[in-house]
Design a protein around this motif. Structure first.
Motif, PDB file in Angstrom:
ATOM      1  N   SER A 189       0.833  -1.212   0.000  1.00 28.57           N
ATOM      2  CA  SER A 189       0.000   0.000   0.000  1.00 28.57           C
ATOM      3  C   SER A 189       0.860   1.251   0.000  1.00 28.57           C
ATOM      4  O   SER A 189       0.548   2.246  -0.684  1.00 28.57           O
ATOM      5  N   ASP A 190       1.956   1.225   0.773  1.00 30.44           N
ATOM      6  CA  ASP A 190       2.871   2.375   0.816  1.00 30.44           C
ATOM      7  C   ASP A 190       3.499   2.617  -0.553  1.00 30.44           C
ATOM      8  O   ASP A 190       3.611   3.761  -1.009  1.00 30.44           O
ATOM      9  N   VAL A 191       3.917   1.524  -1.203  1.00 29.74           N
ATOM     10  CA  VAL A 191       4.525   1.646  -2.526  1.00 29.74           C
ATOM     11  C   VAL A 191       3.506   2.172  -3.524  1.00 29.74           C
ATOM     12  O   VAL A 191       3.806   3.055  -4.352  1.00 29.74           O
ATOM     13  N   ALA A 192       2.262   1.641  -3.453  1.00 34.76           N
ATOM     14  CA  ALA A 192       1.215   2.074  -4.376  1.00 34.76           C
ATOM     15  C   ALA A 192       0.917   3.557  -4.222  1.00 34.76           C
ATOM     16  O   ALA A 192       0.783   4.289  -5.220  1.00 34.76           O
ATOM     17  N   SER A 193       0.826   4.019  -2.979  1.00 35.16           N
ATOM     18  CA  SER A 193       0.527   5.423  -2.719  1.00 35.16           C
ATOM     19  C   SER A 193       1.640   6.326  -3.234  1.00 35.16           C
ATOM     20  O   SER A 193       1.382   7.352  -3.875  1.00 35.16           O
ATOM     21  N   ASP A 222       5.784  -0.922 -19.254  1.00 34.47           N
ATOM     22  CA  ASP A 222       7.193  -0.931 -18.856  1.00 34.47           C
ATOM     23  C   ASP A 222       7.559   0.278 -18.009  1.00 34.47           C
ATOM     24  O   ASP A 222       8.294   0.154 -17.018  1.00 34.47           O
ATOM     25  N   GLN A 223       7.074   1.447 -18.386  1.00 36.72           N
ATOM     26  CA  GLN A 223       7.411   2.654 -17.624  1.00 36.72           C
ATOM     27  C   GLN A 223       6.807   2.599 -16.222  1.00 36.72           C
ATOM     28  O   GLN A 223       7.445   2.976 -15.234  1.00 36.72           O
ATOM     29  N   THR A 224       5.544   2.138 -16.177  1.00 41.26           N
ATOM     30  CA  THR A 224       4.881   2.021 -14.870  1.00 41.26           C
ATOM     31  C   THR A 224       5.597   0.993 -14.005  1.00 41.26           C
ATOM     32  O   THR A 224       5.811   1.206 -12.794  1.00 41.26           O
ATOM     33  N   ARG A 225       5.970  -0.140 -14.597  1.00 41.50           N
ATOM     34  CA  ARG A 225       6.684  -1.182 -13.849  1.00 41.50           C
ATOM     35  C   ARG A 225       7.994  -0.630 -13.265  1.00 41.50           C
ATOM     36  O   ARG A 225       8.298  -0.850 -12.102  1.00 41.50           O
ATOM     37  N   GLN A 226       8.731   0.097 -14.091  1.00 41.94           N
ATOM     38  CA  GLN A 226      10.004   0.628 -13.621  1.00 41.94           C
ATOM     39  C   GLN A 226       9.801   1.648 -12.511  1.00 41.94           C
ATOM     40  O   GLN A 226      10.571   1.702 -11.544  1.00 41.94           O
ATOM     41  N   ARG A 227       8.724   2.501 -12.650  1.00 43.87           N
ATOM     42  CA  ARG A 227       8.446   3.479 -11.606  1.00 43.87           C
ATOM     43  C   ARG A 227       8.116   2.783 -10.288  1.00 43.87           C
ATOM     44  O   ARG A 227       8.555   3.214  -9.202  1.00 43.87           O
ATOM     45  N   THR A 261      13.419   2.724  -3.285  1.00 37.69           N
ATOM     46  CA  THR A 261      13.631   3.957  -2.516  1.00 37.69           C
ATOM     47  C   THR A 261      13.028   3.858  -1.125  1.00 37.69           C
ATOM     48  O   THR A 261      13.629   4.291  -0.129  1.00 37.69           O
ATOM     49  N   LEU A 262      11.853   3.275  -1.027  1.00 37.82           N
ATOM     50  CA  LEU A 262      11.168   3.152   0.262  1.00 37.82           C
ATOM     51  C   LEU A 262      11.759   2.039   1.133  1.00 37.82           C
ATOM     52  O   LEU A 262      11.469   1.963   2.331  1.00 37.82           O
ATOM     53  N   GLY A 263      12.571   1.163   0.524  1.00 34.43           N
ATOM     54  CA  GLY A 263      13.150   0.058   1.291  1.00 34.43           C
ATOM     55  C   GLY A 263      12.196  -1.102   1.457  1.00 34.43           C
ATOM     56  O   GLY A 263      12.286  -1.859   2.434  1.00 34.43           O
ATOM     57  N   TRP A 264      11.276  -1.262   0.479  1.00 32.38           N
ATOM     58  CA  TRP A 264      10.328  -2.377   0.558  1.00 32.38           C
ATOM     59  C   TRP A 264      11.044  -3.704   0.363  1.00 32.38           C
ATOM     60  O   TRP A 264      11.930  -3.838  -0.490  1.00 32.38           O
ATOM     61  N   THR A 265      10.695  -4.712   1.168  1.00 26.90           N
ATOM     62  CA  THR A 265      11.197  -6.079   0.997  1.00 26.90           C
ATOM     63  C   THR A 265      10.004  -7.022   0.973  1.00 26.90           C
ATOM     64  O   THR A 265       8.997  -6.775   1.648  1.00 26.90           O
TER      65      THR A 265
END
Length: 357
Positions: free
Chosen positions: A6-10, A31-36, A43-47
């Motif tokens: 959810s954090d990544v999506a926001s 592809d652009q959306t996937r890369q973003r 950047t957020l440190g999601w694992t």
């Protein structure tokens, strides 16, 4: 707090569904959306959640290791901490964890394997301390648990093995002692129920027999310090006591060396001693211990890698033979003592110590 989808999506300005597709490598996003999305997650440190991944794949993402030893003795054996460290260094690169169980009571070992299998807690196991007539091989086959064994079992086994020719190390130690003039060379071995306990004894016997020397100085122990002391005491109480002792591991060798020194023997002037494993403490004894370097850290790494390859279908099914162990010469071995008088008995040479008689 852990970063969520959810954090990544926001942060990326997309839906949770799009994030899930992108992070799992599925089609459905540009592809652009996937890369973003990937850049935002980094950047957020999601694992990834291992629990969620496990639920999706029906995998535990864990390997099991059951050790049938007394818990208080486990920490004193230098092999297992190094071996476990080797396993962990491989697993951490593949998002796997190690489930370690210590079985101490009769029947507990089989119950541990059943619990690991029935509860789906692990995807496979590493089998150590392989025994002659090892009933665990058949048990794991019935349970459907993939496995890797340390050494090739004597019973038929469908599981690949990580092997090392420990006989080469013992042979090198015996030949080294013979070159120093020793002919009464004893062996303090591990429990003979174990494959490696018996193979090291046979290597000692073969090396002595090849030199025409007697093989009557054997004392069985259990790879522990108290066992090493008791076995050493029995050997040194003999009238034809040895001038050198080859131990099946460093722990027993250290205990035996201490016992000999406490009872008035000089190492190596009166008694030469060799160990096995090249534990870190061996070089700091007085004198430093001559030993066999076997690298349990490498055993752990390779065993874990082989089991992971088996689980993902990339293992070729064959065994892996590690490089032979090497003899590390230090101060605990020296020339045969001058008071050891050579004598002939039954066509074989022996040394009869006159010290203390």
């Amino acid at each position: 707090m852990a970063v969520t989808i959810s954090d990544v999506a926001s942060a990326a300005g997309v839906s949770k569904g799009a994030v899930s597709l992108a992070l799992n490598g599925h089609a459905g996003v540009g592809d652009q959306t996937r890369q973003r999305i990937l850049d935002t997650a980094k950047t957020l440190g999601w694992t990834p959640s291992l629990r969620a991944k496990s639920l999706r794949s029906a995998k535990a993402y864990a390997l099991g290791l059951v050790i049938a030893r007394e818990a208080k003795l486990l920490g004193s054996d230098p092999f297992f901490p190094a071996f476990i460290a080797g396993v962990e260094t491989t697993l951490e690169k593949h998002e796997y964890t190690l489930v370690l169980t210590v079985a101490t009571e009769p029947g507990a070992e089989e119950r541990c394997y059943r619990k690991l299998a029935d509860g789906g807690r692990v995807d496979g196991v590493i089998l150590t301390d392989v025994r002659h007539d090892d009933s665990r091989i058949a048990l794991l086959r019935r349970l459907g648990l993939p496995a890797v064994t340390l050494s090739r079992p004597a019973v038929p086994s469908p599981f690949p093995a990580v092997c090392m020719d420990d006989a080469a190390g013992i042979t090198a130690a015996v030949e080294h002692l013979i070159s120093l003039g020793h002919t009464r060379i004893a062996h303090v071995g591990g429990a003979q129920v174990y494959i490696h306990g018996r193979s090291r004894r046979r290597a000692w016997e073969s090396a002595l027999s090849a030199a025409g020397l007697a093989t009557d100085l054997f004392a069985e122990a259990d790879f522990t310090a108290p066992g090493g002391v008791a076995a050493t005491a029995r050997l040194l109480a003999r009238k034809d006591r040895p001038t050198a002792i080859v131990y099946a591991n460093d722990l027993m060798a250290t205990a035996g060396q201490s016992y000999a020194q406490t009872h008035g023997l000089n190492v190596p002037a009166d008694l030469s001693i060799t160990g096995y494993d090249n534990a870190q403490f061996a070089r700091y004894l007085n004198p430093p211990l001559t030993t066999i370097a076997a690298d349990p850290l490498a055993w752990g790494r390779q065993a874990a890698a082989m089991l992971l390859a088996q689980l993902d279908g990339t293992h070729d099914g064959g065994d892996l033979v590690l490089g032979p162990p090497r003899l590390v010469l230090r101060g605990s071995t020296g020339a045969v003592p001058p008071h050891a008088v050579p004598a002939v008995a039954g066509g074989r040479y022996q040394h009869i110590s006159t010290a203390g008689t």
